[in-house]
Structures are given as C-alpha cells and as structure tokens.
Design a protein around this motif. Structure first.
Motif, mmCIF file in Angstrom:
data_model
loop_
_atom_site.group_PDB
_atom_site.id
_atom_site.type_symbol
_atom_site.label_atom_id
_atom_site.label_comp_id
_atom_site.label_asym_id
_atom_site.label_seq_id
_atom_site.Cartn_x
_atom_site.Cartn_y
_atom_site.Cartn_z
ATOM 1 N N TYR A 34 3.455 -7.522 -1.177
ATOM 2 C CA TYR A 34 2.895 -6.325 -0.547
ATOM 3 C C TYR A 34 3.467 -5.051 -1.175
ATOM 4 N N GLU A 35 4.769 -5.036 -1.394
ATOM 5 C CA GLU A 35 5.407 -3.854 -1.976
ATOM 6 C C GLU A 35 4.995 -3.671 -3.445
ATOM 7 N N ILE A 36 4.817 -4.773 -4.152
ATOM 8 C CA ILE A 36 4.356 -4.696 -5.541
ATOM 9 C C ILE A 36 2.944 -4.116 -5.606
ATOM 10 N N MET A 37 2.073 -4.557 -4.695
ATOM 11 C CA MET A 37 0.676 -4.147 -4.734
ATOM 12 C C MET A 37 0.446 -2.744 -4.182
ATOM 13 N N SER A 38 1.339 -2.264 -3.338
ATOM 14 C CA SER A 38 1.179 -0.932 -2.749
ATOM 15 C C SER A 38 1.507 0.147 -3.777
ATOM 16 N N GLY A 39 0.640 1.144 -3.909
ATOM 17 C CA GLY A 39 0.933 2.240 -4.823
ATOM 18 C C GLY A 39 -0.241 2.594 -5.715
ATOM 19 N N THR A 40 0.071 3.374 -6.750
ATOM 20 C CA THR A 40 -0.934 3.846 -7.700
ATOM 21 C C THR A 40 -0.693 3.219 -9.067
ATOM 22 N N SER A 57 -8.130 4.035 -12.862
ATOM 23 C CA SER A 57 -7.142 4.302 -11.813
ATOM 24 C C SER A 57 -7.345 3.303 -10.677
ATOM 25 N N LEU A 58 -6.255 2.724 -10.210
ATOM 26 C CA LEU A 58 -6.289 1.769 -9.099
ATOM 27 C C LEU A 58 -5.254 2.198 -8.068
ATOM 28 N N VAL A 59 -5.712 2.419 -6.837
ATOM 29 C CA VAL A 59 -4.805 2.835 -5.760
ATOM 30 C C VAL A 59 -4.930 1.857 -4.601
ATOM 31 N N MET A 60 -3.790 1.379 -4.103
ATOM 32 C CA MET A 60 -3.765 0.462 -2.969
ATOM 33 C C MET A 60 -2.859 1.050 -1.894
ATOM 34 N N GLN A 61 -3.481 1.459 -0.801
ATOM 35 C CA GLN A 61 -2.809 2.193 0.265
ATOM 36 C C GLN A 61 -2.595 1.302 1.480
ATOM 37 N N PRO A 62 -1.341 1.159 1.962
ATOM 38 C CA PRO A 62 -1.091 0.357 3.168
ATOM 39 C C PRO A 62 -1.828 0.914 4.387
#
Length: 210
Positions: A34-40, A57-62
């Motif tokens: 989860y922490e790896i995937m969260s972010g920009t 650009s890929l953004v994954m927001q919790p």
C-alpha cells in the motif's frame, strides 16, 4: 541431504533458493504494498531513454483510510502534458487473499466524468462511495512477494475481458519496489494476437512523490 541437493542445484543455476519458491505474506507486507503504491509516479525517465514510450503521469491517492477490509486507492493515469484529463480512472482495493497472495482488485467508476481530474481535490474524493464502483471482473492483479518490499504479479490467464481496439481480453503484469513500478498492459484478440499495448516491455514508473 535432499535440501542440500536442491540448494546446490539453485546455486549452479544462479537462482536464490529463498525467492525460487513463493514467500509467505503478512499484514505488514500488505501495508508495505500500500505504501509503495501510494503517491505520484512518472515514466519521464524511460520516455527520454526510449522514445517509443510516452511520458505518463500516474497518481494513486489513498481513500477510505478507516476501512477494515484492506486498503483503497483512487487512481488516475494521464499523459503528462494533460494531467487534468486522465485517460484511465480506477479504484484499487488491496487485500490479502491467502498465505502467499496479495490482490489489487480493480474497479471502474459509474460516473467517471464527475471525478476525472480531481485526484488532488479532497472534497471530491470525500464524496466517493463504494456504491459508485463497478467491479472489473477478472481484472485483479495477484501479487507475490519476491523480496523485502518487492512484489510482482499479473492478471490470470484470459480472465480480464476487453473490447478496446479489437481486443478480446487484456493482460497486466506488474513489478513493484520502493523506487516505483513496471507495468505492462496488453490487449489480445480472440486468436491470441496482440492488438494494443507496448510490445517491447512494460512502462517504468519512477516514484517522484509519496
């Protein structure tokens, strides 16, 4: 003696005997994922090295941080030149399936237009509810631990249907670590011929912001 023989074979073949077999996963591993995937994330570096790859650009927001059934991410993927107009909007549900498998289950939004481009708008994301999701049956990514904070996985067989550009199904392969991820999405027709997606390899997304 049998174990020694297996280790010797792995050594001669250049295979790490620890990673040659699936490693068990824990709730901590799920949190690491989860922490790896969260972010920009950005594919800019790869696009400069290999012009056939676009700058994406890929953004994954919790979202839904109090959920008791795993972790949830709101996801937007766009050309870097127009981040306000993502071509892919998804929600991912991360959970532990069994002792060896973590899953990133994929959802679409019923009303994608109301959320597209609003990944940095807390008010908009607060309005998102599970009732607004559409389960993409068969399109989840099944991940296995390959090292400390390292994971890789894929969709299964031909389970993820697609009608994009003449495709019958799509496959996705992913590798993740603390520095980012490689993602390879491909569309295939009923004859097993690739009709869209990168052919040389996956997109490399470097993590640029947590």
């Amino acid at each position: 003696m049998k174990y020694f023989f297996l280790v010797l074979c792995f050594f001669l073949l250049g295979i790490n005997p620890i990673t040659a077999q699936q490693q068990k996963v824990s709730q901590k591993d799920l949190k690491d994922l989860y922490e790896i995937m969260s972010g920009t994330f950005s594919s800019e570096a790869q696009s400069l090295e290999e012009p056939e790859f676009f700058h994406i650009s890929l953004v994954m927001q919790p979202i839904w941080k109090g959920a008791q059934d795993g972790y949830w991410l709101y996801v937007e993927q766009a050309m870097a030149s127009s981040p306000e107009a993502p071509y892919r909007v998804r929600v991912y549900h991360l959970y532990k399936e069994d002792a060896y498998t973590l899953v990133s289950q994929v959802y679409e939004l019923k009303d994608e237009a109301s959320f597209a481009g609003k990944i940095n708008d807390p008010t908009a994301l607060a309005a998102l509810s599970r009732e607004m999701l559409l389960h993409k049956e068969g399109c989840g990514i099944f991940l296995h631990k390959t090292g400390k904070k390292q994971f890789e996985g894929s969709t299964r067989d031909q389970d993820c249907p697609s009608n994009l550009r003449g495709a019958s199904y799509t496959t996705s392969k992913v590798q993740l670590d603390k520095n980012g991820m490689t993602s390879w999405d491909q569309g295939w027709n009923a004859q097993g011929e690739q009709v869209w997606g990168a052919t040389k390899g996956g997109y490399r997304f470097d993590k640029v912001k947590k």
